[in-house]
Design a protein around this motif. Structure first.
Motif, short mmCIF file in Angstrom:
data_model
loop_
_atom_site.label_atom_id
_atom_site.label_comp_id
_atom_site.label_asym_id
_atom_site.label_seq_id
_atom_site.Cartn_x
_atom_site.Cartn_y
_atom_site.Cartn_z
N SER A 425 0.81 -1.22 0.00
CA SER A 425 0.00 0.00 0.00
C SER A 425 0.84 1.26 0.00
CB SER A 425 -0.95 0.01 1.21
OG SER A 425 -1.95 -0.98 1.05
N ALA A 426 2.15 1.13 0.20
CA ALA A 426 3.02 2.30 0.13
C ALA A 426 3.26 2.74 -1.32
CB ALA A 426 4.35 2.01 0.81
N THR A 427 3.08 1.81 -2.25
CA THR A 427 3.39 2.14 -3.64
C THR A 427 2.20 1.92 -4.58
OG1 THR A 427 4.25 -0.12 -3.96
CG2 THR A 427 5.84 1.60 -3.37
N LYS A 428 1.08 1.38 -4.06
CA LYS A 428 -0.10 1.16 -4.89
C LYS A 428 -1.33 1.72 -4.19
CE LYS A 428 1.63 -3.22 -6.88
NZ LYS A 428 1.86 -2.73 -8.24
N ASN A 429 -2.27 2.27 -4.97
CA ASN A 429 -3.53 2.71 -4.38
C ASN A 429 -4.47 1.51 -4.22
OD1 ASN A 429 -4.84 2.23 -6.90
ND2 ASN A 429 -4.41 4.31 -7.58
N VAL A 430 -5.66 1.74 -3.66
CA VAL A 430 -6.56 0.63 -3.35
C VAL A 430 -6.96 -0.12 -4.61
CG1 VAL A 430 -8.83 0.04 -2.41
CG2 VAL A 430 -7.43 1.76 -1.27
N GLU A 431 -7.25 0.59 -5.68
CA GLU A 431 -7.64 -0.07 -6.92
C GLU A 431 -6.52 -0.94 -7.46
OE1 GLU A 431 -9.19 1.03 -11.46
OE2 GLU A 431 -9.10 2.59 -9.90
N GLU A 432 -5.28 -0.45 -7.37
CA GLU A 432 -4.14 -1.23 -7.86
C GLU A 432 -3.88 -2.45 -6.99
OE1 GLU A 432 -1.46 2.34 -9.90
OE2 GLU A 432 -1.36 2.00 -7.72
N SER A 441 -13.56 -6.80 -5.45
CA SER A 441 -13.55 -5.47 -4.86
C SER A 441 -12.70 -5.53 -3.60
CB SER A 441 -14.96 -4.96 -4.52
OG SER A 441 -15.51 -5.65 -3.41
N LEU A 442 -12.25 -4.36 -3.15
CA LEU A 442 -11.39 -4.27 -1.96
C LEU A 442 -11.69 -2.98 -1.22
CD1 LEU A 442 -8.85 -5.00 -0.20
CD2 LEU A 442 -7.47 -3.76 -1.90
N ALA A 443 -11.76 -3.06 0.10
CA ALA A 443 -11.94 -1.86 0.92
C ALA A 443 -11.25 -2.07 2.26
CB ALA A 443 -13.42 -1.54 1.13
N PHE A 444 -10.71 -0.97 2.79
CA PHE A 444 -10.07 -0.96 4.10
C PHE A 444 -10.92 -0.14 5.08
CE2 PHE A 444 -6.74 -1.60 1.03
CZ PHE A 444 -5.82 -2.45 1.65
N LEU A 445 -10.87 -0.48 6.35
CA LEU A 445 -11.50 0.33 7.39
C LEU A 445 -10.77 1.66 7.50
CD1 LEU A 445 -13.60 0.47 9.72
CD2 LEU A 445 -11.88 -0.59 11.18
N SER A 446 -11.49 2.75 7.66
CA SER A 446 -10.85 4.05 7.81
C SER A 446 -10.17 4.15 9.17
CB SER A 446 -11.88 5.17 7.68
OG SER A 446 -12.78 5.15 8.78
N LEU A 447 -9.20 5.04 9.29
CA LEU A 447 -8.54 5.24 10.57
C LEU A 447 -9.52 5.76 11.61
CD1 LEU A 447 -5.99 5.14 12.24
CD2 LEU A 447 -5.33 7.38 11.32
N GLU A 448 -10.41 6.64 11.20
CA GLU A 448 -11.42 7.15 12.13
C GLU A 448 -12.35 6.02 12.58
OE1 GLU A 448 -9.61 10.13 9.71
OE2 GLU A 448 -10.80 8.39 9.07
N GLY A 449 -12.70 5.15 11.64
CA GLY A 449 -13.55 4.01 11.98
C GLY A 449 -12.87 3.06 12.94
N LEU A 450 -11.57 2.81 12.74
CA LEU A 450 -10.82 1.95 13.65
C LEU A 450 -10.78 2.54 15.05
CD1 LEU A 450 -8.93 -0.40 14.34
CD2 LEU A 450 -7.03 0.93 13.38
N GLU A 451 -10.49 3.84 15.14
CA GLU A 451 -10.40 4.49 16.45
C GLU A 451 -11.73 4.47 17.19
OE1 GLU A 451 -7.24 7.88 16.65
OE2 GLU A 451 -8.29 8.09 14.74
N SER A 452 -12.84 4.44 16.45
CA SER A 452 -14.15 4.40 17.11
C SER A 452 -14.44 3.05 17.75
CB SER A 452 -15.24 4.72 16.08
OG SER A 452 -15.45 3.64 15.18
N CYS A 453 -13.62 2.04 17.45
CA CYS A 453 -13.87 0.68 17.95
C CYS A 453 -12.95 0.27 19.08
CB CYS A 453 -13.71 -0.32 16.79
SG CYS A 453 -14.83 -0.04 15.41
N VAL A 454 -12.04 1.14 19.48
CA VAL A 454 -11.08 0.81 20.54
C VAL A 454 -11.23 1.81 21.69
CG1 VAL A 454 -9.45 -0.26 18.94
CG2 VAL A 454 -9.27 2.19 19.43
N PRO A 455 -10.72 1.47 22.88
CA PRO A 455 -10.84 2.40 24.02
C PRO A 455 -10.24 3.77 23.71
CG PRO A 455 -10.13 0.24 24.77
CD PRO A 455 -10.08 0.20 23.27
N LYS A 456 -10.73 4.77 24.41
CA LYS A 456 -10.30 6.15 24.16
C LYS A 456 -9.01 6.46 24.92
CE LYS A 456 -14.00 6.65 21.74
NZ LYS A 456 -13.91 6.59 20.27
#
Length: 510
Positions: A425-432, A441-456
């Protein structure tokens, strides 16, 4: 101790992330500390499969047994029976620093006059080269090239000058930079301490007394799952920068070095920790389940079956299916007996790749549109093989969903991805990346979404966003970044990061 083991190890799982190790410590004079440590290391085996070791303090000396191999291979019943004592530290290793050898296995030993100490370390020190050169300059010799031995020798050196181990630990914590959680045994005391950002995990537990009043004690570990197997009760996390000392005088907490802003490794919750471990009152399983639900909200897909890549992909796959009302089932069978092998790799074995560990369940996937949930994509080759495997088994479509953001940046704090070019992922975008792994198809969880699932709490997210809580020295990072990537250091190095041993000796510690 065993002679150096010379077997050759084949890493079929080179396309997955690995943490360096797991540590455990116990103070329980009325218990079989060696066997309890062995049980705990089995619970922590997922954190490292290259080597295992136990050091026991029996009141007069420290006995050590370590070797390359899994816990069950290294320790026999006879070995454990020959190691009675009051306290012990244990270690399982997956190396990110140093060669794979008996000398690199932990705990590492250091001597202070006639006192022996044994150190178990989880993490990576980013300034170990500077400190090794300093120790070499003052005549300290090494048996391995690991940063863990550097820490053990530093503690031994400073203790020899200060005549108190607690002072030796404090001096060492003043100098070392990086992510670390350590447990140390001497003949009559157990110590545990953690880096000032709390990057690597370390928790404290209590062993209850038996009905006759004996057997009470204390334990420390990388994860709470190690407490469950030995019957200990979780008490709290060991604080960043804190030193715990446990002896006949009881448990004493003392400051080691000044704590800085908390940056726990967020990848512990995504992948490294066992699902049954507890972090800040929440189970790792529940966090991963919620990651799957959030991922489904962000990247829904119409499908017939949701499957997870064993083992860490199963809870988020359950959550993904539940959120969309899709069927969750088993699509990949894991062979748990080929995690490691001591044979020379052949081209045929390399081509077999992930098929040594996983096989598609044709009955469940044939003719269906599949959502495959996994914890991460590192180099992409494993994901590609799994997608092909599912399609070879008759899957009509394979949609890949990842329950964390794209891993774009190298880790220098205890994960074996310190070269950015290794990361697809450092050299290719999601589509690549999607095209490379041959998914529909391919999708990753957003960073904001990940942070919403773990303790504050504060988290280290450097592998996702390039913001590093501990500055990485240029010499250590040389050649590690892809051209055009500029990491951000959130905090300047501590005053001791480049201090000489002679200068540190002038610093007064309590």
């Amino acid at each position: 101790m065993l002679e150096n083991f010379t077997g050759l190890d084949v890493r079929e799982d080179a396309d997955t992330l690995h943490e360096e190790c797991g540590v455990f410590g116990i103070w329980a004079p009325d218990r079989d500390v060696a066997r309890l440590t062995c049980f705990a290391l089995r619970a922590l085996q997922h954190r490292g499969q290259e080597s295992a070791g136990i050091a026991v303090g029996n009141g007069s000396t420290v006995l050590v047994r370590k070797d390359l191999g899994l816990v069950a291979e290294v320790f026999s019943d006879y070995d454990l029976g020959a190691m009675p004592g009051k306290l012990a530290v244990g270690h399982v290793r997956y190396g990110t620093s140093g060669a794979r050898s008996w000398e690199a296995a932990q705990p590492h030993l250091s001597t202070i006059d006639d006192v022996i100490i044994a150190l178990a370390h989880n993490g990576t020190l980013v300034n170990s080269d500077h400190l090794r050169a300093e120790l070499d300059r003052v005549g300290v010799r090494f048996r391995s090239n690991t940063d863990s031995e550097v820490a053990a020798k530093l503690i031994g050196f400073f203790t020899g000058h200060e005549h108190r181990i607690i002072k030796g630990i404090r001096h060492t914590m003043n100098l070392i930079e990086g992510g670390y959680a350590m447990a140390l045994a001497r003949e009559n005391a157990l110590y545990a301490f953690r880096d000032p950002h709390g990057i690597r995990p370390l928790v404290l537990g209590e062993l209850p007394a038996r009905e006759d009043g004996t057997g009470a004690g204390w334990v420390v570990a990388s994860e709470t799952c190690a407490f469950d197997i030995v019957g200990a009760r979780f008490v709290r996390e060991i604080e960043p920068g804190e030193i715990i000392r446990i002896s006949e005088d009881g448990l004493v907490s003392e400051p080691g070095t000044q704590a800085r802003a908390t940056h726990n490794c967020i990848f512990e919750e995504v992948y490294f920790s066992r699902p049954d471990s507890i972090v800040d009152g929440s189970s790792v399983y529940s966090m991963r389940y919620n990651m799957g639900r959030q991922l489904a909200r962000e990247a829904p897909v119409d499908a017939d079956l949701v499957i997870g890549v064993p083992d860490s992909g199963l809870p988020p796959a359950e959550g993904f299916a539940a959120e969309l009302g899709l069927k969750f089932g088993e699509g990949l069978i894991k062979n748990r007996y080929v995690a490691r092998t001591f044979i020379q790799p052949t081209q045929e074995m390399r081509q077999m790749g992930v098929r040594l560990k996983l096989n598609a369940l044709r009955d469940n996937v044939e003719g269906k549109r599949i959502v495959m949930v996994d914890d991460s994509i590192v180099r992409g080759t494993t994901s590609k093989q799994i997608v092909r495997m599912l399609k070879d088994a008759g899957a009509k479509e394979v949609h890949v969903r990842i329950n964390c953001p794209e891993v774009k940046w190298p880790c220098f704090y205890g994960i074996d991805t310190d070269v950015q070019a290794q990361l697809i992922s450092a050299t290719k975008n999601v589509e690549e990346v999607c095209q490379f792994i041959e998914a529909d198809s391919l999708a990753f969880l957003s960073l904001e979404g990940l942070e919403s699932c773990v303790p504050k709490v504060g988290w280290c997210k450097a592998c996702y966003n390039g913001e590093y809580p501990v500055e990485v020295p240029p010499a250590f990072a040389a050649g590690k970044f892809v051209e055009g990537f500029k990491p951000v250091s959130l905090y300047p190095p501590t005053d001791g990061a480049t201090r000489s041993i002679d200068e540190e000796l002038q610093v007064e510690v309590q």
